[in-house]
Design an enzyme around this catalytic site. Sequence first.
Site, PDB file in Angstrom:
ATOM      1  N   GLY A  43       0.790  -1.226   0.000  1.00 38.98           N
ATOM      2  CA  GLY A  43       0.000   0.000   0.000  1.00 38.98           C
ATOM      3  C   GLY A  43       0.817   1.269   0.000  1.00 38.98           C
ATOM      4  O   GLY A  43       0.272   2.360  -0.190  1.00 38.98           O
ATOM      5  N   SER A  76      -2.165  -9.031   0.785  1.00 40.90           N
ATOM      6  CA  SER A  76      -2.134  -8.009   1.820  1.00 40.90           C
ATOM      7  C   SER A  76      -2.962  -6.802   1.404  1.00 40.90           C
ATOM      8  O   SER A  76      -4.158  -6.924   1.147  1.00 40.90           O
ATOM      9  CB  SER A  76      -0.673  -7.658   2.135  1.00 40.90           C
ATOM     10  OG  SER A  76      -0.554  -6.916   3.308  1.00 40.90           O
TER      11      SER A  76
END
Length: 481
Positions: free
Chosen positions: A121, A198
């Site tokens: 991210g 994830s």
Amino acid sequence: MRRGTMLLAALMLVGACGTGEAMPSDVVELDTGQVRGEQRDGHLRFQGVPYAAKPERWKPPVKAESWSGVREATKPGSPCPQVGSSYSETKSTEEDCLFANVTTASTSGRKPVLVWVHGDGAIGAGHYFDAERLARQGDVVVVTFNYRMGVFGGFGLPGLEHSGEFGLLDQRAALEWVQRNIAAFGGDPGNVTLFGVSFGATAVGAHLIGQQPLFHKAIMHSSFTLVDVPKGAWFPDLEALPSLAWRAVPEIQEIGKMIGAELGCADVECLRRLPAEKLLDYPQIMNIFQPVGYGGELLPKLPGESLEAGEFADVPILAGSTRDEHTSFVELFRPEPMSAEDYSRLVREAFPDRAAEVEREYPVGAYASPKQAWAALLTDRVWARATFRQNTLYAKKAPVYAFEFADQDARHSADIDFLFPDADFAKDRGLSDHMIKAWTDFARTGDPGWPKFDGKYVQSLAPGAIGPVDFAAEHKLAFWR
């Protein structure tokens, strides 16, 4: 005849560009122009192909401009802006970064397509994942790509359209590019599987909930769509978070407003004029992980609420986690020695109303070290609990195939090396081959080769020990209910 020469001869395309001449198999025609990839041993690879134009900061992506001639696609494009970390030295301030990479056994036919959303991210790029064996052994087309991350992907300000959504918008633009162009690489736009790990898996879940999906199957590795975080479970001294992945758009906008004030900017245009490194230098929490906004155009409400209501796409889902998820985070964020007294203190801080019960269920003496006890406890409470609930909710509407990666080293994201093994891969080749077959079978047919999730058993993936395991019992989920 050498194998590579035979492949080249078999893949020649005739009648290119209306000239009557054969187009080399490493040149394909896209909606923006021609690109030339490279022939490798048994496959072709195209890198650094723009799926969108250079993005304007905190604006939605737009289609890339067309070019004349043949564009070389043999080197990856720049990663999106990132600061690097203790586990990744990559740093970048380049905002012209929306590039895709395609790996395919050949540009003929209509093969299943897998589109990979990398994790973290705030750090990473698509070209870090070597899709050669996945594409060649599974006879599929694999697409990886970059997207805006951290403060560039999840930023918001009052009045700023799409606050908290820019990374998701990039990912959707990549999927739109796949629909327009993947047939040129030998892929089937009617059979696309979106998969990620994830943060990338969490993004896959967001695309299942948001607008009409541009894919037909989904795979999620260690998604934290439903993960909440007890106090101190992630970073030392971090207060409890009701959600790791999501923040309401107004909250993200207020955070952005505070950032602007500290940087001396009263509006978004001032912030857009700042050099990228100025934003990347902002306190690291903004660039280690940037939550995604909900309550906006893409995600109308908290994704957990959407799952509870059955408001997600009815597509086949392959989803799971690793057996020892939280070991990675304990080692990363708590490198100092941990004593039995430290362990007890952490339990009391994280679970003040149930500390004694938790220590009885996870006695420090039952583990090799206090750190291992803390990691096992949080693997069960944070990851296994959320993954089991996620799969249970999906299974009420969609076909779900659940898995647990259980290799000796089964920490967070350890399973990804087995799907994207590089030339230095030295782990169990048999397990890697098994997983590549199961994942590409799922992409082809919607079935990886084991029974659907029944609310109890998941498929354990371990060297020499592949088969069902009672996930709830293994991770003490009755206790955590």
